[in-house]
Design an enzyme around this catalytic site. Sequence first.
Site, PDB file in Angstrom:
ATOM      1  N   HIS A   1     105.584  92.538 -14.125  1.00 46.79           N
ATOM      2  CA  HIS A   1     105.031  91.830 -15.275  1.00 46.79           C
ATOM      3  C   HIS A   1     104.363  92.779 -16.263  1.00 46.79           C
ATOM      4  O   HIS A   1     104.401  92.565 -17.458  1.00 46.79           O
ATOM      5  CB  HIS A   1     104.012  90.777 -14.822  1.00 46.79           C
ATOM      6  CG  HIS A   1     104.613  89.684 -14.006  1.00 46.79           C
ATOM      7  ND1 HIS A   1     104.589  88.367 -14.385  1.00 46.79           N
ATOM      8  CD2 HIS A   1     105.281  89.712 -12.823  1.00 46.79           C
ATOM      9  CE1 HIS A   1     105.202  87.627 -13.485  1.00 46.79           C
ATOM     10  NE2 HIS A   1     105.627  88.423 -12.517  1.00 46.79           N
TER      11      HIS A   1
ATOM     12  N   ASP B   1     100.531  85.984 -19.732  1.00 46.05           N
ATOM     13  CA  ASP B   1     101.451  85.684 -18.656  1.00 46.05           C
ATOM     14  C   ASP B   1     101.263  84.232 -18.236  1.00 46.05           C
ATOM     15  O   ASP B   1     100.140  83.718 -18.240  1.00 46.05           O
ATOM     16  CB  ASP B   1     101.125  86.595 -17.478  1.00 46.05           C
ATOM     17  CG  ASP B   1     102.302  86.746 -16.546  1.00 46.05           C
ATOM     18  OD1 ASP B   1     102.903  87.826 -16.564  1.00 46.05           O
ATOM     19  OD2 ASP B   1     102.618  85.780 -15.820  1.00 46.05           O
TER      20      ASP B   1
END
Length: 480
Positions: free
Chosen positions: A17, A121
Amino acid sequence: MGTQLHMFLFPLMASGHMIPMVDMAKLLAARGVKVTVVTTPLNSIAISNSIHTSKSLSVSNIHLLILKFPTAELGLPEGCENGDSVISPAILPKFISALNLLQTPFEEAVMEHRPHCIVADIFFPWVNNVAAKFGIPKLGFHGIGFFPFCAMEFVRIHQPHNHVSSDTEPFLIPHLPGEISFTKLKLHESMREDLKNDLSDFLKIAQEAESTSYGVVMNSFYELEAEYADCYRNVLGRKAWHIGPLSLCNQEIEEKSQRGKESAIDEHECLKWLDSKKPNSVVYACFGSMTKFSSDQLKEIANGLEACGKDFIWVVRKVNREEKEEDQNWLPEGFEQRMEGKGLIIRGWAPQVLILDHPAVGGFVTHCGWNSTLEGVAAGVPMVTWPVAGEQFYNEKLVTEVLKIGVAVGTQKWVRIVGDFVEGGAMEKAIRRVMEGEEAEEMRNRAKELGKMAKRAVAENGSSYSDLDALIKELKSLAF
Ligand SMILES: *[C@@H]1O[C@H](CO)[C@@H](O)[C@H](O)[C@H]1NC(C)=O
Ligand SMILES: *[C@@H]1O[C@H](CO)[C@@H](O)[C@H](O)[C@H]1NC(C)=O
């Protein structure tokens, strides 16, 4: 305009990520946006390294804001700030609680710095509330593309799996162009009763929250999945900007090798090895940073690689100190001696982008994480798909059925939890299909064409380049 646009970027602390979000930071900085990457002390080291290897002057637009990670408060082991190190189910709920506890310090940081926009995120669903409180747009980033995202949303909304009588009975994913059939066993965890745990509950919340974001930023490019990008915007009716493949903004060689963690092998040694091989002759096998195979499965992979007769690079996840001694002796008898010069085994992190871009590499055995899938596409390499968890089974469908640049090895269910096993022979067969004969040639041509499109998309006036401009323009119109 006068005023500089200021954005907060808030990646989940896990390498898959953080890498693309740091790439995004560099892209935005190069367009004159002031970027603040919000992270925790230990993760800031990797991020800072990645930013400072960049030769571009615009990285001075990137700032780091460090929030303390509440490890001690929650009884997490010292230094447990990154999802990569969260393997045990005992730690996971605490890690999730720690992520949620970041809300207060994050909110204080927003109050102090007043960014014009937050890209977060989807693992931080509460950022929606923070953004709403300060009246600023929040863009979601989930690190996957339009195809898997649309598929997951249509499954969530229409629950087609409730109308089949077994785990293996196929059903079509409603509204998803291309008649994509799927089974219950391949669904992502938030839709699966059998995988119900803290993480799947959490993902469910995150997925639902995403529908109330201002929009999403996709690490993808329009030409790769045009039909699905249109579907996302028109059928799901949400805003989205495609600005990828983000890995292509790391042009310089030093940066490519520095992506993520430090490599477990000297990249020059690795490239020298590849230089000695014929074009399209080497198989590259890598299953991402999270996949944990049993010793039996590793042995079968070794058998498959040996049986296919190709030269190969095989990246094996580094064994943790806690793991048992006998778990480390999984290589077949005499394997390394027989494979001398033919196979390169890398234990740990590999300079993946450099390897994939090398002309000697002709096939990529991948777990189909979005990050790796895109890197394979951008490098124009046909793939053997071996999904193991999460949304990877959707990505496999995109690669094998929509783009037709890969062959499925045949996994039917999650390795990590339910257990699946692939025989060496199945692997050998799939590798031969992407490396030998007419079908392979056609796949390779399509893959190469897509690789070129990916590069055009991020170049000046390309589709991703232009969409990033459109995003900045829209954010400026909201801010000033
Ligand atoms: C992301 O990309 C790196 C290489 O750039 C790769 O080594 C890694 O396995 C990928 N991570 C995930 C979670 O797929
Ligand atoms: C991009 O588009 C602009 C405006 O249409 C044009 O002036 C410029 O030359 C284009 N750049 C490239 C590399 O095509």
